[in-house]
Design a protein around this motif. Structure first.
Motif, PDB file in Angstrom:
ATOM      1  N   ILE A 192       5.822 -13.314 -57.420  1.00 21.53           N
ATOM      2  CA  ILE A 192       5.903 -12.881 -58.681  1.00 21.53           C
ATOM      3  C   ILE A 192       6.011 -14.193 -59.672  1.00 21.53           C
ATOM      4  CG2 ILE A 192       6.750 -11.402 -60.416  1.00 21.53           C
ATOM      5  CD1 ILE A 192       6.678  -9.198 -58.422  1.00 21.53           C
ATOM      6  N   ALA A 193       7.064 -14.928 -59.311  1.00 23.73           N
ATOM      7  CA  ALA A 193       7.430 -15.941 -59.802  1.00 23.73           C
ATOM      8  C   ALA A 193       6.406 -17.087 -59.924  1.00 23.73           C
ATOM      9  CB  ALA A 193       8.798 -16.325 -59.287  1.00 23.73           C
ATOM     10  N   PHE A 194       5.798 -17.206 -58.841  1.00 24.08           N
ATOM     11  CA  PHE A 194       4.687 -18.246 -58.743  1.00 24.08           C
ATOM     12  C   PHE A 194       3.602 -17.655 -59.705  1.00 24.08           C
ATOM     13  CE2 PHE A 194       5.638 -19.949 -54.203  1.00 24.08           C
ATOM     14  CZ  PHE A 194       5.858 -21.138 -54.611  1.00 24.08           C
ATOM     15  N   LEU A 195       3.330 -16.416 -59.829  1.00 25.71           N
ATOM     16  CA  LEU A 195       2.309 -16.039 -60.654  1.00 25.71           C
ATOM     17  C   LEU A 195       2.727 -16.223 -62.253  1.00 25.71           C
ATOM     18  CD1 LEU A 195       1.160 -12.764 -58.891  1.00 25.71           C
ATOM     19  CD2 LEU A 195       0.094 -15.006 -58.988  1.00 25.71           C
ATOM     20  N   LEU A 196       3.858 -15.991 -62.438  1.00 22.52           N
ATOM     21  CA  LEU A 196       4.457 -16.310 -63.864  1.00 22.52           C
ATOM     22  C   LEU A 196       4.357 -17.778 -64.145  1.00 22.52           C
ATOM     23  CD1 LEU A 196       7.689 -13.903 -64.134  1.00 22.52           C
ATOM     24  CD2 LEU A 196       5.586 -13.559 -65.139  1.00 22.52           C
ATOM     25  N   ASP A 197       4.571 -18.647 -63.013  1.00 19.92           N
ATOM     26  CA  ASP A 197       4.622 -20.077 -63.414  1.00 19.92           C
ATOM     27  C   ASP A 197       3.105 -20.539 -63.659  1.00 19.92           C
ATOM     28  OD1 ASP A 197       7.255 -20.434 -63.362  1.00 19.92           O
ATOM     29  OD2 ASP A 197       6.966 -20.846 -61.051  1.00 19.92           O
ATOM     30  N   LEU A 198       2.061 -19.998 -63.070  1.00 20.44           N
ATOM     31  CA  LEU A 198       0.796 -19.924 -62.949  1.00 20.44           C
ATOM     32  C   LEU A 198       0.420 -19.756 -64.557  1.00 20.44           C
ATOM     33  CD1 LEU A 198      -1.947 -21.017 -62.001  1.00 20.44           C
ATOM     34  CD2 LEU A 198      -2.185 -18.477 -61.109  1.00 20.44           C
ATOM     35  N   PHE A 308      -2.693 -31.454 -54.800  1.00 22.88           N
ATOM     36  CA  PHE A 308      -1.983 -30.851 -55.725  1.00 22.88           C
ATOM     37  C   PHE A 308      -3.024 -29.730 -56.737  1.00 22.88           C
ATOM     38  CE2 PHE A 308       0.063 -34.824 -54.810  1.00 22.88           C
ATOM     39  CZ  PHE A 308       1.497 -34.466 -54.975  1.00 22.88           C
ATOM     40  N   ARG A 309      -3.848 -29.693 -56.435  1.00 25.28           N
ATOM     41  CA  ARG A 309      -5.089 -28.510 -57.108  1.00 25.28           C
ATOM     42  C   ARG A 309      -4.532 -27.170 -56.538  1.00 25.28           C
ATOM     43  NH1 ARG A 309     -10.969 -29.996 -56.002  1.00 25.28           N
ATOM     44  NH2 ARG A 309     -11.285 -28.211 -56.992  1.00 25.28           N
ATOM     45  N   ARG A 310      -4.462 -26.233 -57.521  1.00 23.98           N
ATOM     46  CA  ARG A 310      -4.271 -24.872 -57.478  1.00 23.98           C
ATOM     47  C   ARG A 310      -5.191 -24.276 -56.136  1.00 23.98           C
ATOM     48  NH1 ARG A 310      -5.012 -22.425 -62.913  1.00 23.98           N
ATOM     49  NH2 ARG A 310      -6.428 -24.202 -62.961  1.00 23.98           N
ATOM     50  N   PHE A 311      -4.370 -23.501 -55.325  1.00 24.63           N
ATOM     51  CA  PHE A 311      -4.754 -22.734 -54.085  1.00 24.63           C
ATOM     52  C   PHE A 311      -5.452 -23.669 -52.952  1.00 24.63           C
ATOM     53  CE2 PHE A 311      -5.707 -20.266 -58.371  1.00 24.63           C
ATOM     54  CZ  PHE A 311      -4.988 -19.441 -58.271  1.00 24.63           C
ATOM     55  N   VAL A 312      -5.033 -25.147 -53.137  1.00 22.13           N
ATOM     56  CA  VAL A 312      -5.793 -25.538 -52.065  1.00 22.13           C
ATOM     57  C   VAL A 312      -4.624 -25.547 -50.923  1.00 22.13           C
ATOM     58  CG1 VAL A 312      -6.069 -27.961 -51.166  1.00 22.13           C
ATOM     59  CG2 VAL A 312      -7.271 -26.924 -53.416  1.00 22.13           C
ATOM     60  N   GLN A 313      -5.019 -25.194 -49.690  1.00 28.32           N
ATOM     61  CA  GLN A 313      -4.082 -25.118 -48.705  1.00 28.32           C
ATOM     62  C   GLN A 313      -4.532 -26.082 -47.649  1.00 28.32           C
ATOM     63  OE1 GLN A 313      -4.595 -20.993 -48.002  1.00 28.32           O
ATOM     64  NE2 GLN A 313      -2.442 -20.461 -48.915  1.00 28.32           N
ATOM     65  N   GLY A 314      -3.881 -26.668 -46.867  1.00 27.03           N
ATOM     66  CA  GLY A 314      -4.078 -27.871 -45.842  1.00 27.03           C
ATOM     67  C   GLY A 314      -3.971 -27.084 -44.398  1.00 27.03           C
ATOM     68  N   LYS A 315      -4.727 -27.672 -43.385  1.00 28.88           N
ATOM     69  CA  LYS A 315      -4.593 -27.154 -42.042  1.00 28.88           C
ATOM     70  C   LYS A 315      -3.486 -27.926 -41.527  1.00 28.88           C
ATOM     71  CE  LYS A 315      -9.679 -27.448 -41.135  1.00 28.88           C
ATOM     72  NZ  LYS A 315     -10.641 -27.786 -40.217  1.00 28.88           N
ATOM     73  N   HIS A 316      -2.691 -27.002 -40.552  1.00 31.01           N
ATOM     74  CA  HIS A 316      -1.391 -27.336 -40.057  1.00 31.01           C
ATOM     75  C   HIS A 316      -1.334 -27.816 -38.977  1.00 31.01           C
ATOM     76  CE1 HIS A 316      -0.031 -25.415 -43.866  1.00 31.01           C
ATOM     77  NE2 HIS A 316      -0.905 -24.414 -43.657  1.00 31.01           N
ATOM     78  N   GLY A 317      -0.438 -28.780 -38.433  1.00 29.09           N
ATOM     79  CA  GLY A 317      -0.471 -29.134 -36.910  1.00 29.09           C
ATOM     80  C   GLY A 317       0.425 -28.526 -36.174  1.00 29.09           C
ATOM     81  N   PRO A 318       0.774 -28.871 -35.115  1.00 27.45           N
ATOM     82  CA  PRO A 318       1.376 -27.857 -34.197  1.00 27.45           C
ATOM     83  C   PRO A 318       2.954 -27.837 -34.578  1.00 27.45           C
ATOM     84  CG  PRO A 318       0.634 -29.810 -33.112  1.00 27.45           C
ATOM     85  CD  PRO A 318      -0.311 -29.844 -34.313  1.00 27.45           C
ATOM     86  N   GLY A 319       3.513 -26.612 -34.544  1.00 25.92           N
ATOM     87  CA  GLY A 319       4.919 -26.494 -34.754  1.00 25.92           C
ATOM     88  C   GLY A 319       5.315 -26.497 -36.210  1.00 25.92           C
ATOM     89  N   LEU A 329       2.749 -27.009 -54.899  1.00 27.03           N
ATOM     90  CA  LEU A 329       2.616 -28.660 -55.366  1.00 27.03           C
ATOM     91  C   LEU A 329       2.014 -28.758 -56.713  1.00 27.03           C
ATOM     92  CD1 LEU A 329       1.546 -30.240 -51.983  1.00 27.03           C
ATOM     93  CD2 LEU A 329       3.705 -30.132 -53.167  1.00 27.03           C
ATOM     94  N   SER A 330       1.178 -27.447 -56.999  1.00 30.21           N
ATOM     95  CA  SER A 330       0.491 -27.667 -58.385  1.00 30.21           C
ATOM     96  C   SER A 330       1.448 -27.396 -59.486  1.00 30.21           C
ATOM     97  CB  SER A 330      -0.727 -26.597 -58.533  1.00 30.21           C
ATOM     98  OG  SER A 330      -1.287 -26.432 -59.632  1.00 30.21           O
ATOM     99  N   ILE A 331       2.371 -26.314 -59.158  1.00 28.44           N
ATOM    100  CA  ILE A 331       3.532 -26.266 -60.017  1.00 28.44           C
ATOM    101  C   ILE A 331       4.497 -27.141 -60.034  1.00 28.44           C
ATOM    102  CG2 ILE A 331       5.582 -24.628 -60.403  1.00 28.44           C
ATOM    103  CD1 ILE A 331       3.648 -22.268 -59.170  1.00 28.44           C
TER     104      ILE A 331
END
Length: 366
Positions: A192-198, A308-319, A329-331
């Motif tokens: 909810i805090a993220f959405l308020l910041d958005l 840094f763009r909104r809603f962009v998520q990266g692929k994650h490495g092992p661990g 990061l956009s916020i």
């Protein structure tokens, strides 16, 4: 931290993405003119000259003026119509494209000759740019619905299951179970805090309560809850911040900035690794530079702006952990810009390095 390749997620249940569709047009003889006024002048002069020559020819060979004049007028109008089609065709295509966009198809484009430099050519290119931005905005809207739906569904489902089990007597309200409920509630609060910041980001500004504070103490206070939340991941957060360095700014907004960047580094660091936070004062530029270094991992240069763009998520490495809203990061960048600062990824042999640059003294109007 987001690594190497970035992906965006299409909205679940949203409209199917159309392949980009272009409205085609043919090149016309007058497309090379750089001004619409010149094109109109050429059409008028050309049709008038042809009409005059034709009228003179017909009269010379004995045609009646009552026949020659109407015939000449028809020919002149035909010539004008033929040449003007090249001027009006892109406008008709933009009308058709606008109707398609009103029905939800943002993939439509007007195909315009790259060499066309008049006002209509400029308008067509601006229209295509606008259509691209609307298509991107529509995709972001659907991504937001998908991301928020997913992020809300997970803690709500967990809360519902735990509360139902307690209500049915399957599980007891032990401190451990209540703590799990509290964790899920905190997750919902964070979202909810993220959405308020958005919403503040969309508004373009936020009020700032400027005060001067000690940077080292501020970072100590910021890191402490992150260490507690890190749990059993055994991350080693190292602080290398000189004492007696002060910074002017809004504590809450700057806490958002540093919390999101540090939490991002922790989230995408393998268990048992270190995250370094080091700061120094650049006296020549009047700024304070803070680097958050995630040892061992790197971000490809071509992906450094996209994360840094909104809603962009990266692929994650092992661990590393996955998930999240793609807003952190956009916020963080938004909070830095409110203070006239920047946050970016810089080259560092040790690993991915997020560099936060903030003015030491707040300037009114930033």
């Amino acid at each position: 931290m987001t690594r190497n390749t970035t992906t965006t997620h299409a909205g679940a249940g949203g409209r199917r993405r159309h392949p980009q569709r272009r409205v085609r047009r043919r090149t016309r003889p007058l497309d090379s003119f750089a001004s619409l006024k010149r094109e109109l002048a050429v059409i008028i002069v050309l049709s008038s000259a042809i009409a005059f020559a034709m009228c003179w020819f017909l009269l010379k060979y004995g045609w009646s003026g009552w026949i020659a004049m109407p015939l000449t007028l028809v020919v002149a109008l035909g010539i004008t119509y033929w040449f003007s089609r090249g001027l009006t065709t892109p406008l008709r295509q933009m009308r058709d494209a606008s109707e398609a966009m009103a029905e939800g198809d943002y993939s439509v484009r007007v195909e315009v000759d790259p060499g066309r430099a008049d006002e209509i050519g400029q308008l067509a290119r601006a229209f295509n740019q606008m259509a691209g931005e609307l298509e991107h905005a529509d995709q972001m809207r659907r991504d937001m619905v998908a991301n928020v739906s997913h992020e809300l569904r997970t803690p709500v489902s967990a809360l519902q299951a735990m509360v139902e089990n307690m209500a049915d007597g399957v599980t007891d309200p032990t401190p451990a179970n209540l703590e799990s409920i509290l964790d899920q509630t905190q997750h919902l609060g964070d979202l909810i805090a993220f959405l308020l910041d958005l919403s503040r980001m969309e508004a373009g500004a936020a009020s700032l309560q400027i005060e001067r504070f000690d940077l080292a103490e501020f970072l100590d206070d910021t890191v402490e809850p992150l260490e507690l939340a890190d749990g059993g991941h055994a991350h080693d957060i190292r602080l290398d911040v000189p004492r007696e360095v002060t910074l002017e700014g809004d504590r809450d907004r700057l806490r958002q900035l540093f919390t999101n960047v540090i939490a991002n580094a922790l989230k995408h660091s393998p268990d048992g690794t270190a995250v370094l936070i080091e700061a120094h004062e650049d006296e020549a530029r009047g700024t304070i530079v803070t680097n958050v270094v995630n040892f061992g991992s790197q971000i490809a240069p071509e992906d450094r702006s996209a994360i840094f763009r909104r809603f962009v998520q990266g692929k994650h490495g092992p661990g590393t952990e996955s998930g999240g809203t793609g807003l952190g990061l956009s916020i963080a960048r938004w909070a830095a810009q409110l203070h006239g600062g920047t946050v970016r990824v810089v080259d560092d042999e040790r690993g991915a390095d997020f560099e936060i640059t903030l003015p030491k003294h707040h300037v009114s109007g930033q």
